[in-house]
Design a protein around this motif. Structure first.
Motif, PDB file in Angstrom:
ATOM      1  N   THR A  63      14.554 -15.870  67.219  1.00 49.77           N
ATOM      2  CA  THR A  63      15.719 -15.842  66.327  1.00 49.77           C
ATOM      3  C   THR A  63      17.021 -15.848  67.126  1.00 49.77           C
ATOM      4  OG1 THR A  63      15.712 -13.438  66.316  1.00 49.77           O
ATOM      5  CG2 THR A  63      14.520 -14.548  64.528  1.00 49.77           C
ATOM      6  N   GLY A  64      16.915 -16.043  68.427  1.00 47.76           N
ATOM      7  CA  GLY A  64      18.101 -15.969  69.276  1.00 47.76           C
ATOM      8  C   GLY A  64      18.980 -17.202  69.183  1.00 47.76           C
ATOM      9  N   MET A  65      20.064 -17.164  69.948  1.00 50.55           N
ATOM     10  CA  MET A  65      21.065 -18.204  69.789  1.00 50.55           C
ATOM     11  C   MET A  65      20.621 -19.545  70.374  1.00 50.55           C
ATOM     12  SD  MET A  65      25.075 -17.785  70.426  1.00 50.55           S
ATOM     13  CE  MET A  65      24.866 -17.917  72.146  1.00 50.55           C
TER      14      MET A  65
ATOM     15  N   MET B 256      17.072 -12.418  77.229  1.00 49.48           N
ATOM     16  CA  MET B 256      15.825 -12.371  76.467  1.00 49.48           C
ATOM     17  C   MET B 256      16.104 -12.389  74.977  1.00 49.48           C
ATOM     18  SD  MET B 256      13.782  -9.739  78.884  1.00 49.48           S
ATOM     19  CE  MET B 256      12.153  -9.726  78.142  1.00 49.48           C
ATOM     20  N   MET B 257      17.213 -11.752  74.589  1.00 54.93           N
ATOM     21  CA  MET B 257      17.596 -11.799  73.185  1.00 54.93           C
ATOM     22  C   MET B 257      18.028 -13.213  72.793  1.00 54.93           C
ATOM     23  SD  MET B 257      17.176  -8.725  72.062  1.00 54.93           S
ATOM     24  CE  MET B 257      18.135  -8.534  70.570  1.00 54.93           C
ATOM     25  N   LEU B 258      18.779 -13.851  73.688  1.00 51.87           N
ATOM     26  CA  LEU B 258      19.251 -15.207  73.381  1.00 51.87           C
ATOM     27  C   LEU B 258      18.100 -16.201  73.316  1.00 51.87           C
ATOM     28  CD1 LEU B 258      22.524 -15.606  75.482  1.00 51.87           C
ATOM     29  CD2 LEU B 258      22.279 -15.039  73.092  1.00 51.87           C
TER      30      LEU B 258
ATOM     31  N   GLY C 269      18.891 -21.186  67.870  1.00 51.44           N
ATOM     32  CA  GLY C 269      19.889 -21.535  66.854  1.00 51.44           C
ATOM     33  C   GLY C 269      20.561 -22.854  67.163  1.00 51.44           C
ATOM     34  N   PHE C 270      20.951 -23.024  68.441  1.00 51.06           N
ATOM     35  CA  PHE C 270      21.572 -24.276  68.859  1.00 51.06           C
ATOM     36  C   PHE C 270      20.609 -25.453  68.713  1.00 51.06           C
ATOM     37  CE2 PHE C 270      24.961 -22.010  71.300  1.00 51.06           C
ATOM     38  CZ  PHE C 270      26.026 -22.699  70.726  1.00 51.06           C
TER      39      PHE C 270
ATOM     40  N   GLN D  38      18.131 -25.715  66.796  1.00 50.76           N
ATOM     41  CA  GLN D  38      17.932 -26.010  65.384  1.00 50.76           C
ATOM     42  C   GLN D  38      19.106 -26.825  64.831  1.00 50.76           C
ATOM     43  OE1 GLN D  38      17.336 -22.544  62.947  1.00 50.76           O
ATOM     44  NE2 GLN D  38      16.273 -23.728  61.380  1.00 50.76           N
ATOM     45  N   ALA D  39      20.302 -26.418  65.275  1.00 50.34           N
ATOM     46  CA  ALA D  39      21.498 -27.092  64.771  1.00 50.34           C
ATOM     47  C   ALA D  39      21.533 -28.559  65.188  1.00 50.34           C
ATOM     48  CB  ALA D  39      22.742 -26.362  65.277  1.00 50.34           C
TER      49      ALA D  39
END
Lengths: 289, 310
Positions: free
Chosen positions: B145-147, B139-141, B150-151, B153-154
């Motif tokens: 704002t989790g990873m 759930m955090m990932l 992040g991926f 977005q990258a």
């Protein structure tokens, strides 16, 4: 190249490359999430709530851990879990050994009945009698008590079978001759069977400890009092950010990750020291006989 | 369970002497029998009784026949929960099976012992962890704002708006299936590897002498030889399909619950939070029957009971 050893027959280079690539992928997909938890748990609040891929520290910080012990008061649920799991597991090991010993007696009157009485309980899935278990615990005044958490699920058919299997590997003649020499049943059990079956006892201990430490359904059923929360319940309250239960405003990310790490540490310690018991027990659980 | 039957000793009467001789064994049995009566048989009986009763919070329960069962079967919430449980359960099992098998086959090709045990440990550890840990972690990932975001977005070009995965019903089941398989794949890999190690090496030797490539050996020797283990895994998996509670209890946020609420979660909320004891116990009994049916069907389909017949 010697062809005799089957391992010598290897794949060709492109095949090996694909193999390594796939394995690397599986490794990373398991490893990266766990690594991310460690990094975020030891980051500052600010870094942990920023977006992006967090696989290395911007600045190392233990404030997440300080937060959970100071604000969330995590020591309480941690000790609750430790206490309940340890006591319950120790009792369970003793009782499973008892039951296993009963089941290997060859000339026990009513043995058939006893065996089916024990085996039948394996057919009753605890999770499906949940509502009745709740009512029974209510009748016995075990809701919101440590005793309730300890006694429910105290014996499992699986651990009994495991002990029975270990005991059957002890030659029965050994017990018979000890009996002829006048040894008491208690001595035969304690001085012949238990020492030989140490790996079995260890397997039951570690498997059941892991199961109890991770247990969610039982505490979710029996416990509403936050002082008696176990780690999984506390973690859930923090994640779902249930202000009515955690009593605090939103928990920062690094604190949640720190709680995840803290919940995991006892299991990792067990894994490192008792890997072979865990693996043997779990493989046994899925074998057909 | 053992299939070996104890030899019958007919005509041996149960004598007082024998009972007395075994008094220590009976003493050992006492706490176990007491435990099972109170904590296994009593709840089972109580459940069966409650499932045919109209249980009220105040006042006496009254007998109502199969009304609870009928109301459960008619209740669209239960059929939706059954569907959710089935989709997530079968999906998780299938993915976990393939994933675990792939890890096992690949690991078997690794010859460095250190590397092998590192990869095996890392893939296995999630299985050891509680759903509160694994669910919380993912759930955090999956958080904005989790990873995972992040991926995304990258790799995305231009404007990127984070996806709120855990409140998006269209991702809900896929997330449950993925995380479920993520947690259990390493365990299946351990089971498959144990079976692979048990294969007679002489089969590979003769295949090598015949010039079979390694790849061919994998698919024509290794895989066929672990079919019995695959069957065991399948039967165990089938028994668990309807009984997943922990994952949904942790990860079922209110906005996705309609897509993933399964039978046990529904029974839990109905019986314990809303005190609808009668329908909830009837529902639990139906889950038990459903589990028995599913595992019987699966056993039949994969010809499980033929495997070990001599």
């Amino acid at each position: 190249m010697r062809k005799k050893n089957p391992l010598e027959n290897r794949m060709n280079l492109p095949q090996r490359a694909v193999c390594w690539l796939l394995l690397g992928f599986f490794f990373l997909i398991m490893f990266i999430p766990m690594w991310n938890v460690i990094v975020v748990s030891t980051s500052t609040v600010l870094d942990s709530s920023a977006s992006g891929i967090k696989l290395w520290w911007n600045s190392f910080s233990t404030e997440g851990y300080e937060y959970v012990f100071r604000v969330t008061k995590l020591a309480r649920p941690f000790l609750n879990s430790l206490y309940v799991s340890t006591v319950a597991t120790v009792i369970q090991v003793v009782l499973s050994a008892f039951a296993g010993y009963v089941l290997i007696q060859k000339e026990l009157p009513f043995k058939k009945g006893i065996t089916s009485f024990i085996m039948l309980t394996m057919m009753i899935p605890g999770d499906l009698t949940l509502i009745s278990v709740y009512q029974m615990n209510k009748q016995l005044h075990l809701l919101n008590t440590y005793t309730g958490l300890i006694v429910n699920g105290l014996i499992s058919g699986f651990s009994i079978l495991l002990m029975r299997n270990y005991f059957t590997s002890v030659p029965y003649s050994l017990a018979e001759s000890a009996r002829l020499d006048g040894a008491s049943e208690l001595r035969i059990f304690g001085q012949i069977y238990l020492p030989i079956s140490k790996p079995g006892l260890a397997t039951v201990f570690f498997l059941e400890f892991v199961g109890k430490w991770n247990s969610i359904m039982l505490p979710a059923t029996l416990i509403t009092d936050q002082d008696k929360f176990t780690m999984p319940l506390m973690l859930r309250a923090m994640i779902l950010n249930d202000a009515s239960q955690s009593g605090a405003a939103q928990t920062p990310n690094n604190a949640i990750m720190a709680t995840i790490v803290i919940s995991t540490v006892p299991l990792l310690i067990i894994y490192v020291f008792a890997q072979r018991f865990l693996l043997s027990g779990m493989t046994l659980g899925a074998s057909k006989e | 369970m053992s299939r070996v039957k104890a030899p019958k000793t007919p005509g041996e009467p149960v004598t007082w002497k024998k009972l007395k001789k075994n008094r220590f064994v009976y003493l050992m049995l006492l706490p176990i029998a007491a435990y099972f009566i109170v904590f296994s048989y009593y709840p089972l009986g109580l459940g069966l009784v409650n499932s045919v009763q109209d249980v009220k919070i105040l006042g006496n329960a009254t007998f109502c026949g199969l009304d609870n069962y009928i109301s459960v079967l008619k209740n669209p919430q239960y059929s939706q929960a059954f569907l959710n449980a089935l989709i997530v359960g079968v999906g998780t099992f299938a993915l976990q099976f393939v994933w675990g098998l792939a890890i096992a086959l690949l690991l078997n090709e690794v010859r460095s012992k250190v590397l092998k045990s590192v990869v095996q440990s890392v893939t296995y550890i999630p299985y050891l962890l509680s759903w509160s840990v694994v669910g919380g972690l993912w759930m955090m990932l999956f958080a904005p704002t989790g990873m995972v975001n992040g991926f995304l977005q990258a790799i995305s070009s231009g404007e990127f708006t984070p996806i709120v995965f855990m409140s998006e019903p269209k991702f809900a089941r896929a997330i449950m299936i993925f995380t479920g398989a993520w947690k259990g794949a390493g365990y299946y890999a351990v089971l498959f590897l144990a079976a692979i190690v048990g294969i007679d090496p002489s089969i590979y030797e003769s295949a090598s002498i015949d010039g079979a490539s390694r790849l061919r050996q994998i698919f024509q020797i290794t895989v066929p030889n672990i079919v019995p283990t695959m069957k065991v895994v399948t039967v165990l998996g089938a028994m668990g399909v309807l009984r997943n509670f922990d994952q949904i209890f942790i990860m079922g946020t209110s906005s996705i619950l309609d897509k993933v609420r399964n039978l046990l979660y529904l029974i839990y909320t109905q019986g314990i939070t809303q005190f609808k004891v009668g329908p909830a116990t009837a529902g639990a009994t139906l889950v038990l029957i459903g589990t028995l049916i599913i595992s019987a069907v699966v056993r039949k389909v994969i010809r499980y009971d033929d495997t070990y017949e001599d």
